[in-house]
Design a protein around this motif. Sequence first.
Motif, PDB file in Angstrom:
ATOM      1  N   LEU A  75      99.299   8.641 -50.967  1.00 27.04           N
ATOM      2  CA  LEU A  75      98.333   8.358 -52.031  1.00 27.04           C
ATOM      3  C   LEU A  75      98.760   7.065 -52.695  1.00 27.04           C
ATOM      4  O   LEU A  75      99.901   6.954 -53.147  1.00 27.04           O
ATOM      5  CB  LEU A  75      98.312   9.492 -53.058  1.00 27.04           C
ATOM      6  N   GLN A  76      97.870   6.111 -52.715  1.00 24.17           N
ATOM      7  CA  GLN A  76      98.150   4.849 -53.368  1.00 24.17           C
ATOM      8  C   GLN A  76      97.301   4.760 -54.629  1.00 24.17           C
ATOM      9  O   GLN A  76      96.095   4.973 -54.580  1.00 24.17           O
ATOM     10  CB  GLN A  76      97.849   3.680 -52.430  1.00 24.17           C
ATOM     11  N   ILE A  77      97.948   4.462 -55.740  1.00 20.69           N
ATOM     12  CA  ILE A  77      97.245   4.288 -57.011  1.00 20.69           C
ATOM     13  C   ILE A  77      97.409   2.831 -57.423  1.00 20.69           C
ATOM     14  O   ILE A  77      98.534   2.337 -57.576  1.00 20.69           O
ATOM     15  CB  ILE A  77      97.816   5.202 -58.112  1.00 20.69           C
ATOM     16  N   ALA A  78      96.318   2.148 -57.577  1.00 18.79           N
ATOM     17  CA  ALA A  78      96.353   0.731 -57.956  1.00 18.79           C
ATOM     18  C   ALA A  78      96.428   0.597 -59.477  1.00 18.79           C
ATOM     19  O   ALA A  78      95.858   1.404 -60.217  1.00 18.79           O
ATOM     20  CB  ALA A  78      95.120   0.023 -57.422  1.00 18.79           C
ATOM     21  N   ALA A  79      97.159  -0.424 -59.906  1.00 21.30           N
ATOM     22  CA  ALA A  79      97.248  -0.741 -61.340  1.00 21.30           C
ATOM     23  C   ALA A  79      97.511   0.520 -62.162  1.00 21.30           C
ATOM     24  O   ALA A  79      96.701   0.923 -63.004  1.00 21.30           O
ATOM     25  CB  ALA A  79      95.972  -1.443 -61.806  1.00 21.30           C
ATOM     26  N   THR A  80      98.654   1.132 -61.902  1.00 19.34           N
ATOM     27  CA  THR A  80      99.004   2.406 -62.524  1.00 19.34           C
ATOM     28  C   THR A  80      98.956   2.324 -64.044  1.00 19.34           C
ATOM     29  O   THR A  80      99.453   1.366 -64.648  1.00 19.34           O
ATOM     30  CB  THR A  80     100.397   2.854 -62.063  1.00 19.34           C
ATOM     31  N   GLN A  81      98.379   3.346 -64.644  1.00 18.65           N
ATOM     32  CA  GLN A  81      98.208   3.407 -66.092  1.00 18.65           C
ATOM     33  C   GLN A  81      99.002   4.583 -66.672  1.00 18.65           C
ATOM     34  O   GLN A  81      99.316   5.536 -65.959  1.00 18.65           O
ATOM     35  CB  GLN A  81      96.718   3.583 -66.410  1.00 18.65           C
ATOM     36  N   PRO A  82      99.308   4.545 -67.974  1.00 18.27           N
ATOM     37  CA  PRO A  82     100.045   5.661 -68.585  1.00 18.27           C
ATOM     38  C   PRO A  82      99.379   7.012 -68.357  1.00 18.27           C
ATOM     39  O   PRO A  82     100.063   8.025 -68.196  1.00 18.27           O
ATOM     40  CB  PRO A  82     100.053   5.283 -70.072  1.00 18.27           C
ATOM     41  N   GLY A  83      98.058   7.044 -68.302  1.00 17.76           N
ATOM     42  CA  GLY A  83      97.338   8.291 -68.066  1.00 17.76           C
ATOM     43  C   GLY A  83      97.508   8.847 -66.671  1.00 17.76           C
ATOM     44  O   GLY A  83      97.115   9.991 -66.395  1.00 17.76           O
ATOM     45  N   ASP A  84      98.125   8.072 -65.797  1.00 19.57           N
ATOM     46  CA  ASP A  84      98.381   8.540 -64.443  1.00 19.57           C
ATOM     47  C   ASP A  84      99.647   9.387 -64.363  1.00 19.57           C
ATOM     48  O   ASP A  84      99.924  10.000 -63.330  1.00 19.57           O
ATOM     49  CB  ASP A  84      98.512   7.353 -63.474  1.00 19.57           C
ATOM     50  N   SER A  85     100.411   9.405 -65.429  1.00 19.44           N
ATOM     51  CA  SER A  85     101.647  10.197 -65.442  1.00 19.44           C
ATOM     52  C   SER A  85     101.309  11.678 -65.277  1.00 19.44           C
ATOM     53  O   SER A  85     100.560  12.244 -66.065  1.00 19.44           O
ATOM     54  CB  SER A  85     102.406   9.990 -66.760  1.00 19.44           C
ATOM     55  N   ALA A  86     101.857  12.273 -64.234  1.00 23.67           N
ATOM     56  CA  ALA A  86     101.559  13.669 -63.916  1.00 23.67           C
ATOM     57  C   ALA A  86     102.347  14.046 -62.674  1.00 23.67           C
ATOM     58  O   ALA A  86     103.102  13.239 -62.130  1.00 23.67           O
ATOM     59  CB  ALA A  86     100.062  13.865 -63.643  1.00 23.67           C
ATOM     60  N   VAL A  87     102.177  15.276 -62.229  1.00 22.19           N
ATOM     61  CA  VAL A  87     102.715  15.702 -60.936  1.00 22.19           C
ATOM     62  C   VAL A  87     101.586  15.593 -59.913  1.00 22.19           C
ATOM     63  O   VAL A  87     100.465  16.050 -60.162  1.00 22.19           O
ATOM     64  CB  VAL A  87     103.240  17.151 -61.002  1.00 22.19           C
ATOM     65  N   TYR A  88     101.877  14.989 -58.784  1.00 24.23           N
ATOM     66  CA  TYR A  88     100.886  14.833 -57.730  1.00 24.23           C
ATOM     67  C   TYR A  88     101.354  15.631 -56.512  1.00 24.23           C
ATOM     68  O   TYR A  88     102.520  15.567 -56.125  1.00 24.23           O
ATOM     69  CB  TYR A  88     100.735  13.362 -57.341  1.00 24.23           C
ATOM     70  N   PHE A  89     100.446  16.391 -55.931  1.00 22.36           N
ATOM     71  CA  PHE A  89     100.805  17.070 -54.707  1.00 22.36           C
ATOM     72  C   PHE A  89      99.648  17.072 -53.720  1.00 22.36           C
ATOM     73  O   PHE A  89      98.488  16.996 -54.073  1.00 22.36           O
ATOM     74  CB  PHE A  89     101.334  18.481 -54.971  1.00 22.36           C
ATOM     75  N   CYS A  90     100.056  17.132 -52.458  1.00 23.99           N
ATOM     76  CA  CYS A  90      99.069  17.130 -51.383  1.00 23.99           C
ATOM     77  C   CYS A  90      98.832  18.564 -50.936  1.00 23.99           C
ATOM     78  O   CYS A  90      99.672  19.448 -51.125  1.00 23.99           O
ATOM     79  CB  CYS A  90      99.543  16.286 -50.218  1.00 23.99           C
ATOM     80  N   ALA A  91      97.678  18.784 -50.366  1.00 23.07           N
ATOM     81  CA  ALA A  91      97.334  20.089 -49.808  1.00 23.07           C
ATOM     82  C   ALA A  91      96.751  19.872 -48.419  1.00 23.07           C
ATOM     83  O   ALA A  91      96.013  18.910 -48.199  1.00 23.07           O
ATOM     84  CB  ALA A  91      96.344  20.811 -50.700  1.00 23.07           C
ATOM     85  N   GLU A  92      97.112  20.746 -47.508  1.00 26.02           N
ATOM     86  CA  GLU A  92      96.563  20.666 -46.157  1.00 26.02           C
ATOM     87  C   GLU A  92      95.858  21.973 -45.847  1.00 26.02           C
ATOM     88  O   GLU A  92      96.322  23.048 -46.224  1.00 26.02           O
ATOM     89  CB  GLU A  92      97.678  20.397 -45.135  1.00 26.02           C
ATOM     90  N   MET A  93      94.755  21.867 -45.151  1.00 22.73           N
ATOM     91  CA  MET A  93      93.990  23.064 -44.813  1.00 22.73           C
ATOM     92  C   MET A  93      93.563  22.986 -43.360  1.00 22.73           C
ATOM     93  O   MET A  93      93.172  21.924 -42.872  1.00 22.73           O
ATOM     94  CB  MET A  93      92.765  23.183 -45.725  1.00 22.73           C
ATOM     95  N   GLY A  94      93.677  24.100 -42.680  1.00 24.38           N
ATOM     96  CA  GLY A  94      93.275  24.127 -41.282  1.00 24.38           C
ATOM     97  C   GLY A  94      93.099  25.543 -40.807  1.00 24.38           C
ATOM     98  O   GLY A  94      93.377  26.504 -41.525  1.00 24.38           O
ATOM     99  N   PHE A  95      92.641  25.668 -39.615  1.00 24.73           N
ATOM    100  CA  PHE A  95      92.430  26.986 -39.024  1.00 24.73           C
ATOM    101  C   PHE A  95      93.165  27.035 -37.696  1.00 24.73           C
ATOM    102  O   PHE A  95      92.923  26.231 -36.801  1.00 24.73           O
ATOM    103  CB  PHE A  95      90.936  27.233 -38.807  1.00 24.73           C
ATOM    104  N   SER A  96      94.083  27.979 -37.590  1.00 27.32           N
ATOM    105  CA  SER A  96      94.741  28.218 -36.312  1.00 27.32           C
ATOM    106  C   SER A  96      94.959  29.716 -36.203  1.00 27.32           C
ATOM    107  O   SER A  96      96.019  30.236 -36.497  1.00 27.32           O
ATOM    108  CB  SER A  96      96.060  27.446 -36.206  1.00 27.32           C
ATOM    109  N   GLY A  97      93.877  30.398 -35.853  1.00 30.90           N
ATOM    110  CA  GLY A  97      93.930  31.858 -35.807  1.00 30.90           C
ATOM    111  C   GLY A  97      93.572  32.467 -37.143  1.00 30.90           C
ATOM    112  O   GLY A  97      92.894  33.486 -37.217  1.00 30.90           O
ATOM    113  N   THR A  98      94.025  31.837 -38.173  1.00 34.07           N
ATOM    114  CA  THR A  98      93.689  32.238 -39.530  1.00 34.07           C
ATOM    115  C   THR A  98      93.645  30.974 -40.381  1.00 34.07           C
ATOM    116  O   THR A  98      94.220  29.959 -40.000  1.00 34.07           O
ATOM    117  CB  THR A  98      94.710  33.252 -40.076  1.00 34.07           C
ATOM    118  N   TYR A  99      92.968  31.059 -41.510  1.00 37.39           N
ATOM    119  CA  TYR A  99      92.899  29.882 -42.372  1.00 37.39           C
ATOM    120  C   TYR A  99      94.240  29.676 -43.065  1.00 37.39           C
ATOM    121  O   TYR A  99      94.841  30.624 -43.557  1.00 37.39           O
ATOM    122  CB  TYR A  99      91.796  30.048 -43.416  1.00 37.39           C
TER     123      TYR A  99
END
Lengths: 113, 115
Positions: A75-99
């Motif tokens: 994830l690229q954030i351009a011109a980072t601002q104070p309001g961008d301060s937070a925890v960032y996390f990615c999520a992956e979703m897929g189906f392989s027999g089950t979701y």
Amino acid sequence: GESVGLHLPTLSVQEGDNSIINCAYSNSASDYFIWYKQESGKGPQFIIDIRSNMDKRQGQRVTVLLNKTVKHLSLQIAATQPGDSAVYFCAEMGFSGTYKYIFGTGTRLKVLA
Amino acid sequence: EAGVTQSPTHLIKTRGQQATLRCSPISGHTSVYWYQQALGLGLQFLLWYDEGEERNRGNFPPRFSGRQFPNYSSELNVNALELEDSALYLCASSLRLAGGFYEQYFGPGTRLTVT
């Protein structure tokens, strides 16, 4: 308020600089990826998503890059601002027999004034 | 448009008791997801409901259960509470899963504390 991710890796960035947050995903069958932002005391907020048939997607000030060869998402954030301060996390979703819904533990972004 | 709502905001229980957490999805969303977020950890998938049925569950013991009502709101029940169940429980909703995934919108969470 709530404390989210007390022991997470931290990325400190000067205000105005660009930020790059990385995520290694685990399931090669995942075909949908999301980046979320979570501020203290709040639920995760959707930032941007990308499907596996793309390698780049741009939003407002944010860009997500997907490298399926090495199972890497950024994830690229351009011109980072104070309001961008937070925890960032990615999520992956897929189906392989089950979701499968798998969320990363997150990276704390600190914007320095 | 109202977002995902959860109640209560905070819940304090003692070990062995039962907890009930509630979630109302965004209007038009039929899928509801429950996640556990322990302090310092990422989200762990608990349950997914769609059209009133449980579609998938994560790696949690059977004392974690729930249901989805005809109006698509949902309830998470945790029986025989243990200290390790203390966490932020997040509910998310999305459009119906049909041939693909859609972004999940999260509520503010319920902070469950087990003493």
